[in-house]
Design a protein around this motif. Structure first.
Motif, mmCIF file in Angstrom:
data_model
loop_
_atom_site.group_PDB
_atom_site.id
_atom_site.type_symbol
_atom_site.label_atom_id
_atom_site.label_comp_id
_atom_site.label_asym_id
_atom_site.label_seq_id
_atom_site.Cartn_x
_atom_site.Cartn_y
_atom_site.Cartn_z
ATOM 1 N N ARG A 77 0.803 -1.215 0.000
ATOM 2 C CA ARG A 77 0.000 0.000 0.000
ATOM 3 C C ARG A 77 0.837 1.267 0.000
ATOM 4 O O ARG A 77 0.472 2.243 -0.653
ATOM 5 C CB ARG A 77 -1.006 0.010 1.153
ATOM 6 C CG ARG A 77 -0.418 -0.172 2.522
ATOM 7 C CD ARG A 77 -1.481 0.015 3.599
ATOM 8 N NE ARG A 77 -2.538 -0.977 3.542
ATOM 9 C CZ ARG A 77 -2.476 -2.183 4.114
ATOM 10 N NH1 ARG A 77 -1.401 -2.549 4.777
ATOM 11 N NH2 ARG A 77 -3.479 -3.021 4.034
ATOM 12 N N GLU B 283 -4.817 -10.794 14.912
ATOM 13 C CA GLU B 283 -6.218 -11.153 15.140
ATOM 14 C C GLU B 283 -6.387 -12.616 15.549
ATOM 15 O O GLU B 283 -7.396 -12.979 16.150
ATOM 16 C CB GLU B 283 -7.045 -10.873 13.871
ATOM 17 C CG GLU B 283 -7.188 -9.389 13.535
ATOM 18 C CD GLU B 283 -6.042 -8.831 12.688
ATOM 19 O OE1 GLU B 283 -5.059 -9.570 12.448
ATOM 20 O OE2 GLU B 283 -6.124 -7.656 12.287
ATOM 21 N N ASP C 80 -3.817 -3.358 17.406
ATOM 22 C CA ASP C 80 -3.520 -3.524 15.978
ATOM 23 C C ASP C 80 -4.144 -2.388 15.180
ATOM 24 O O ASP C 80 -4.924 -1.590 15.706
ATOM 25 C CB ASP C 80 -4.046 -4.880 15.479
ATOM 26 C CG ASP C 80 -3.474 -5.264 14.113
ATOM 27 O OD1 ASP C 80 -2.501 -4.621 13.653
ATOM 28 O OD2 ASP C 80 -3.992 -6.211 13.500
ATOM 29 N N LEU C 81 -3.807 -2.374 13.897
ATOM 30 C CA LEU C 81 -4.336 -1.363 12.986
ATOM 31 C C LEU C 81 -5.671 -1.823 12.426
ATOM 32 O O LEU C 81 -5.850 -2.995 12.112
ATOM 33 C CB LEU C 81 -3.346 -1.142 11.840
ATOM 34 C CG LEU C 81 -1.982 -0.643 12.286
ATOM 35 C CD1 LEU C 81 -1.006 -0.618 11.130
ATOM 36 C CD2 LEU C 81 -2.108 0.730 12.928
ATOM 37 N N SER D 205 -8.670 -0.585 9.543
ATOM 38 C CA SER D 205 -9.061 0.358 8.500
ATOM 39 C C SER D 205 -10.552 0.192 8.221
ATOM 40 O O SER D 205 -11.382 0.935 8.717
ATOM 41 C CB SER D 205 -8.206 0.125 7.258
ATOM 42 O OG SER D 205 -8.657 0.914 6.211
ATOM 43 N N THR D 206 -10.914 -0.830 7.444
ATOM 44 C CA THR D 206 -12.341 -1.053 7.168
ATOM 45 C C THR D 206 -13.036 -1.763 8.331
ATOM 46 O O THR D 206 -14.259 -1.739 8.426
ATOM 47 C CB THR D 206 -12.502 -1.948 5.930
ATOM 48 O OG1 THR D 206 -11.874 -3.218 6.210
ATOM 49 C CG2 THR D 206 -11.852 -1.332 4.705
ATOM 50 N N GLY D 207 -12.275 -2.443 9.171
ATOM 51 C CA GLY D 207 -12.858 -3.274 10.236
ATOM 52 C C GLY D 207 -13.149 -4.688 9.761
ATOM 53 O O GLY D 207 -13.593 -5.537 10.543
ATOM 54 N N GLY D 208 -12.873 -4.955 8.485
ATOM 55 C CA GLY D 208 -13.180 -6.261 7.904
ATOM 56 C C GLY D 208 -12.433 -7.416 8.568
ATOM 57 O O GLY D 208 -13.005 -8.496 8.763
ATOM 58 N N THR D 209 -11.170 -7.193 8.903
ATOM 59 C CA THR D 209 -10.376 -8.279 9.504
ATOM 60 C C THR D 209 -10.890 -8.606 10.901
ATOM 61 O O THR D 209 -10.999 -9.776 11.283
ATOM 62 C CB THR D 209 -8.875 -7.906 9.546
ATOM 63 O OG1 THR D 209 -8.480 -7.456 8.255
ATOM 64 C CG2 THR D 209 -8.021 -9.092 9.944
HETATM 65 O O1 LIG Z 1 -9.593 -3.123 9.054
HETATM 66 P P1 LIG Z 1 -9.046 -3.781 7.809
HETATM 67 O O2 LIG Z 1 -9.349 -2.983 6.567
HETATM 68 O O3 LIG Z 1 -9.429 -5.224 7.696
HETATM 69 O O4 LIG Z 1 -7.446 -3.728 7.909
HETATM 70 C C1 LIG Z 1 -6.791 -4.175 9.067
HETATM 71 C C2 LIG Z 1 -5.699 -5.128 8.738
HETATM 72 O O5 LIG Z 1 -4.728 -4.470 7.912
HETATM 73 C C3 LIG Z 1 -3.439 -4.704 8.450
HETATM 74 O O6 LIG Z 1 -2.934 -5.890 7.977
HETATM 75 P P2 LIG Z 1 -2.309 -5.991 6.508
HETATM 76 O O7 LIG Z 1 -3.340 -5.876 5.472
HETATM 77 O O8 LIG Z 1 -1.178 -5.000 6.409
HETATM 78 O O9 LIG Z 1 -1.740 -7.442 6.540
HETATM 79 P P3 LIG Z 1 -0.302 -7.879 7.096
HETATM 80 O O10 LIG Z 1 -0.231 -7.421 8.524
HETATM 81 O O11 LIG Z 1 -0.351 -9.350 6.952
HETATM 82 O O12 LIG Z 1 0.707 -7.172 6.234
HETATM 83 C C4 LIG Z 1 -3.687 -4.807 9.952
HETATM 84 O O13 LIG Z 1 -2.634 -5.477 10.615
HETATM 85 C C5 LIG Z 1 -5.011 -5.543 10.036
HETATM 86 O O14 LIG Z 1 -4.835 -6.932 10.079
#
Ligand SMILES: O=P(O)(O)OC[C@H]1O[C@H](OP(=O)(O)OP(=O)(O)O)[C@H](O)[C@@H]1O
Ligand SMILES: Nc1ncnc2c1ncn2[C@@H]1O[C@H](COP(=O)(O)OP(=O)(O)OP(=O)(O)O)[C@@H](O)[C@H]1O
Length: 213
Positions: free
Chosen positions: A11, A147, A160-161, A163-167
């Protein structure tokens, strides 16, 4: 004098391409489809080095790269020594959150002084947050897929980070605290800024003019 810019794949690279274009810099190839770690550009005096996101500040700190782009998360964990951080690029935006399994009463656990196991890639940020709250924690350092940790009993919570909350949703976790807003910043080696000022300053100006809203 060659200008070396440290970037990570994925990204950050993708969101940096338009900023580079604004500075008249076009990568010769895409890092995703190449195994090369040094990528040339249309400008003979500018090259890109492709490193892990969390290694970008280290390359710039030691002057192996003059400029770099790194997330605020990575910069806080690194400490920022030797780095000038002139510009928030407003890219790779997300939030640093505490998350727990759906159904876990986090507020109640905190109120009752529970000792929590917290899995994270960001031990400094997590430690400081829980110290300020007066919550006792055991920090478990991970390098990815945080997660998973609460799902298999490795941790009670994660930092953790999001963004969309999807993970979180896909893993039946829920965010319970918002620690920081994260975006990526331009970082500059302090000595390089003085020595290569005539080359670096126009790049800084072009980036500043191209920051997305
Ligand atoms: O809220 P979301 O939109 O679902 O994004 C959150 C996810 O994005 C990042 O992982 P990343 O995509 O960088 O994967 P990685 O840690 O395996 O590089 C972060 O560690 C979360 O797992
Ligand atoms: N889901 C996301 N949405 C937006 N930005 C994100 C997201 N996840 C991470 N970021 C930001 O992008 C930066 C780079 O993330 P990326 O996933 O490319 O590397 P990484 O896999 O976290 O790093 P490393 O290779 O060191 O493990 C992070 O430091 C963060 O600032």
């Amino acid at each position: 004098m060659t200008l070396t810019i440290a970037l990570s794949k994925g990204r950050i690279f993708e969101e940096t391409v338009p900023l580079l274009a604004a500075a008249g810099i076009v990568p010769a190839e895409a890092p995703e489809s190449s195994r090369k770690l040094i990528i040339g550009t249309n400008r003979p005096d500018v090259q890109l080095v492709i490193v892990r996101a969390s290694d970008v500040p280290t390359y710039v700190q030691y002057g192996a790269a003059d400029l770099g782009i790194a997330g605020r998360d990575v910069l806080i964990e690194h400490g920022g020594v030797g780095l000038y951080q002139p510009l928030d690029l407003n890219i790779a935006k997300c939030r640093m959150m505490v998350a727990v399994p759906e159904g876990f009463d986090y507020e109640d656990a905190v109120r009752h002084g529970a000792r929590l196991k917290v899995a994270t890639k960001y031990p400094q940020i997590a430690r400081e947050h829980f110290a300020e709250k007066g919550v006792h924690v055991d920090i478990i350092k991970l390098y990815g897929s945080m997660e998973l940790a609460p799902l298999v009993g490795l941790a009670d919570a994660i930092v953790d980070l999001v963004s969309t909350g999807g993970t979180l949703k896909a893993n039946k976790l829920t965010a319970v605290e918002h620690l920081l807003d994260i975006s990526s910043r331009l970082i500059v080696n302090q000595a390089a800024l003085k020595l290569k000022y005539p080359t670096i300053q126009p790049v800084l100006d072009a980036f500043a003019g191209a920051v997305p809203a």
